[in-house]
Design an enzyme around this catalytic site. Structure first.
Site, PDB file in Angstrom:
ATOM      1  CG  PHE A 281      -0.243   0.096   2.536  1.00 13.86           C
ATOM      2  CD1 PHE A 281       0.008   1.326   3.141  1.00 13.86           C
ATOM      3  CD2 PHE A 281       0.188  -1.054   3.191  1.00 13.86           C
ATOM      4  CE1 PHE A 281       0.650   1.403   4.368  1.00 13.86           C
ATOM      5  CE2 PHE A 281       0.832  -0.990   4.418  1.00 13.86           C
ATOM      6  CZ  PHE A 281       1.057   0.238   5.005  1.00 13.86           C
ATOM      7  CB  CYS A 282       1.784   3.878  -1.653  1.00  6.37           C
ATOM      8  SG  CYS A 282       0.831   3.741  -3.193  1.00  6.37           S
ATOM      9  CB  THR A 283      -0.003   8.443  -0.181  1.00  2.00           C
ATOM     10  OG1 THR A 283       1.172   8.429   0.620  1.00  2.00           O
ATOM     11  CG2 THR A 283      -0.927   9.561   0.290  1.00  2.00           C
TER      12      THR A 283
END
Length: 307
Positions: free
Chosen positions: A174-176
């Site tokens: 996951f990331c922003t």
């Protein structure tokens, strides 16, 4: 209230430079500020302004070659989160430094926010946060692995050194907002990892859609605009920015002995020389003088380069 729009799309632009002028002119005409990055692989950025202006810019971008399926996420800010509008040409819209990586070819399995908790709680799943160390420091998902990277470019080397830790594991990343995972999942697939997943829409979509009572998110999410961080429901978080190192701090960190406005905080006090600090003090003096004149100093802009 200002509308804040984070967007990205991977597509082929044969001549990104030709797209820059009309896009910048439109943003300026619509009182939209922020940063947009253009490259041969697509577009990425965060912009803010009146809702009508944001809608006009989105319509323009969606009309560009291959951009009909543009991804974007909208939230609000009580103050204008960017002072200026920048449209920049880059080699990559998110820098990984791996020429063979192409999210247009293949990416991991998208996981909707509503299904994310069940996935990451599975015993055969390893959850990896692909963001930078200063972002992870203020918030992440429970049980997530922190690669302790200072830039996304370091991720492939970290994986090469640590891949044996994840033998026989499914990988969830996951990331922003989702863009870094488009590249990281494509990279892992190219390295022979078979079961790769990523959070669709990123942390921002999760915080928007998943009730806080059901959440596995812990802390705040760093964002690359003047809000600095957001929390559940995408409400503005408690963080501000150290304008020396551009890392997030809390208001109580200002009371630490290492803090000096625009010069240092407890995180960066030992990272700069006396000469650096003297230069920062002069910059801060010029910012204060500009503010007194009712102007905005060039270096007082909000963060927007790490999109």
């Amino acid at each position: 209230m200002f509308t804040v729009c984070a967007l990205y799309h991977f597509t082929r632009f044969d001549d990104p430079a030709a797209l820059r002028g009309p896009l910048l002119d439109l943003c300026l005409a619509q009182a939209v500020t922020g940063t947009l990055l253009l490259a041969g692989e697509g577009i990425n950025g965060t912009i803010a302004g009146p809702r009508a202006g944001i809608d006009a810019v989105l319509a323009h971008i969606r009309a560009l070659p291959g951009c009909a399926d543009l991804e974007w996420k909208v939230s609000e800010a009580s103050e204008r989160p960017f002072a200026r509008m920048k449209v920049r040409l880059k080699k990559e819209i998110v820098t990984m430094g791996q020429p063979g990586v192409d999210p247009r070819a293949k990416v991991g399995h998208y996981v909707a926010p509503a299904e994310w908790n069940e996935l990451i709680r599975s015993p055969d799943v390893a959850v990896i946060d692909t963001r930078n160390d200063y972002e992870i420091a203020i918030g992440t998902f429970e049980g997530a692995v922190d690669p302790q990277t200072t830039s996304f470019r370091e991720f492939p080397e970290w994986w090469e050194q640590n891949k044996e830790r994840f033998h026989n594991k499914r990988i969830a990343m996951f990331c922003t907002g989702g863009i870094r995972c488009e590249k990281s999942t494509n990279y892992l697939l190219s390295q022979g990892v078979e079961d790769v997943y990523h959070l669709k829409g990123g942390i921002l979509k999760y915080l928007e859609e998943v009730p806080e009572t059901d959440s596995t998110w812990q802390g705040s999410c760093f964002v690359f605009d003047g809000r600095v961080s957001v929390e559940h429901g995408l409400r503005e978080g408690p963080h501000e920015l150290c304008h020396a190192c551009r890392r997030p701090i809390l208001s109580e960190d200002r009371d630490r002995p290492d803090f000096e406005e625009g010069v240092s905080c407890h995180q960066c006090i030992g990272e700069t020389s006396d000469e650096d600090k003297a230069r920062f003090r002069e910059r801060q003096k010029q910012i204060a003088l500009a503010k007194a004149r009712g102007e905005r100093h060039l270096h007082a802009d909000t963060p927007g380069e790490g999109l």
